[in-house]
Design an enzyme around this catalytic site. Structure first.
Site, PDB file in Angstrom:
ATOM      1  N   PRO A 189       3.854   0.948   8.556  1.00 25.65           N
ATOM      2  CA  PRO A 189       4.054   1.631   9.844  1.00 25.65           C
ATOM      3  C   PRO A 189       3.141   2.839  10.027  1.00 25.65           C
ATOM      4  CG  PRO A 189       6.173   1.056   8.875  1.00 25.65           C
ATOM      5  CD  PRO A 189       5.127   0.754   7.833  1.00 25.65           C
ATOM      6  N   CYS A 190       2.644   2.976  11.270  1.00 25.08           N
ATOM      7  CA  CYS A 190       1.679   4.043  11.555  1.00 25.08           C
ATOM      8  C   CYS A 190       2.284   5.172  12.386  1.00 25.08           C
ATOM      9  CB  CYS A 190       0.470   3.476  12.298  1.00 25.08           C
ATOM     10  SG  CYS A 190       0.838   2.888  13.968  1.00 25.08           S
TER      11      CYS A 190
END
Length: 385
Positions: free
Chosen positions: A73-74
């Site tokens: 996840p960013c």
């Protein structure tokens, strides 16, 4: 040169952008893990026969050997996100992956991580510095590179960091061994231009003959497709979800789950916006299928201790680190023009969306093409009549 085929395990798999690229290069998907229920349904339809898990936090172990992919996840590392850093509640899940690697009896032959370039600058590069240190302590040599998906021919500007690591192999010739060099600036010359109608105060998200990076939308699953200015027809439109899938390298309809979720259209935009470019993944997957000689390092260029890191670098489990002078274009594949790429019916950008963007734009100090404003004003007037 003989080719090697690996089994692939994909964590944070989304709708399988990384894994589809590897499949096209001859590798076999064995296990996928994805938290989102609708995305898991897509994976079950597109990767029949693969084991599908739903939460990386509940995994006890990883399949031995092969390739482990993780587009983690960013949200906490993105410039437009919450900027909580590598220890944030979302991006911090990479720590679970590292814990699984530490206790693996048989580590993967290759580890491929993917995230946004802002992680190299956020908190003076703390995230990438921490991550590479953890990998080195486990015993991995690593290399990373910022790559623009435009290099692979699809008209979407999409910059991502790929980090390749291994305990057995040298990742440098695979990830850093090809370099086309910087692409020349594209002049407008009547080309279609993509922009984000949600902006207009401090930027446009402007892209000539391409769209800006597809986004996942808001936390409420509200789709946020970019708009496209078509100068030849003076139209301001938004692309169909099918063309958005194609812009990510998927076939049209890849995320079509209408029979599974009656409200899936909004979810489709989110899933496609979160996806990894399939053509970028396929490029590195083909290179991983080839055996390369050990890379001979030249003069070392030290990495900074208290500032952001460069767009490409490498490090050894026990040894040197260095920045690398390579471009974001490892190759240059024939590029399709945006206007002719679109195959599915576009939608007119709504009067509300276009009008709000126009008000923000004219109140700002941003520079823009005068013809764009004329067509935008014309569009608002027609949509409001």
């Amino acid at each position: 040169m003989p080719r090697i085929s690996y089994g692939v395990t994909g964590l944070f798999a989304g709708v399988g952008g990384l894994e589809e690229g590897f499949r096209r290069a001859g590798h076999e998907t064995e296990m996928l893990c994805e938290y989102d229920e609708v995305a898991r349904h897509v994976l079950s339809q597109r990767f029949k026969g693969a084991i599908i898990k739903h939460d990386v936090r509940r995994l006890k172990s990883l399949p031995g050997g092969g390739i482990l992919t993780a587009g983690f996840p960013c949200q906490d590392l993105s410039q437009a996100g919450q900027r909580r850093g590598i220890e944030g509640p979302n991006s911090g899940l990479i720590g679970k992956v590292l814990a699984l690697l530490r206790k693996a009896d048989v580590p993967p032959a290759w580890l491929l991580l993917e995230n946004v370039p802002f992680m190299l600058k956020l908190d003076k590069g703390h995230g990438i510095r921490w991550l590479t240190k953890q990998l080195e302590e486990i015993g991995f040599s690593w290399a990373y590179r910022t790559i623009d998906a435009l290099a692979f021919g699809l008209p979407q500007r999409r910059r991502r960091v790929l980090l390749l690591a291994s305990m057995q192999h040298d990742p440098r010739p695979v990830l850093l061994g090809e370099d086309y060099g910087s692409e020349k600036k594209v002049e407008r010359e009547g080309h279609a231009c993509g922009f984000y109608w949600t902006e207009g105060n401090t930027g446009l998200g402007w892209a000539i003959d391409a769209i800006p990076p597809l986004k996942s939308g808001s936390a409420l699953h509200i789709p946020s497709p970019p708009a496209i200015w078509l100068p030849e027809t003076h139209a301001i439109v938004t692309p169909a979800i099918e063309d958005a899938e194609r812009l990510q390298g998927f076939p049209a309809g890849w995320t079509n789950v209408d029979g599974y979720d009656s409200k899936a259209r909004r979810r489709r935009w989110r899933m496609v916006g979160n996806a990894v470019s399939v053509k970028m993944s396929e490029w590195i997957a083909h290179r991983l299928a080839i055996s390369y000689p050990v890379h001979e390092a030249g003069a070392l260029a030290p990495l900074p201790e208290e500032e952001g890191w460069p767009s490409a670098a490498w490090g050894q489990a026990k040894g040197a680190r260095s920045r690398v002078n390579v471009s974001e274009w490892p190759v240059k594949q024939p590029r399709q023009h945006l206007a002719s790429f679109l195959e599915y019916p576009t939608a007119q950008l709504s009067s509300k969306a276009a009008g709000g963007f126009l008000r923000r734009l004219t109140a700002s100090s941003l520079r823009y093409d005068p013809a764009f404003r004329v067509d935008l004003e014309r569009h608002v007037a027609l949509q409001s009549s």
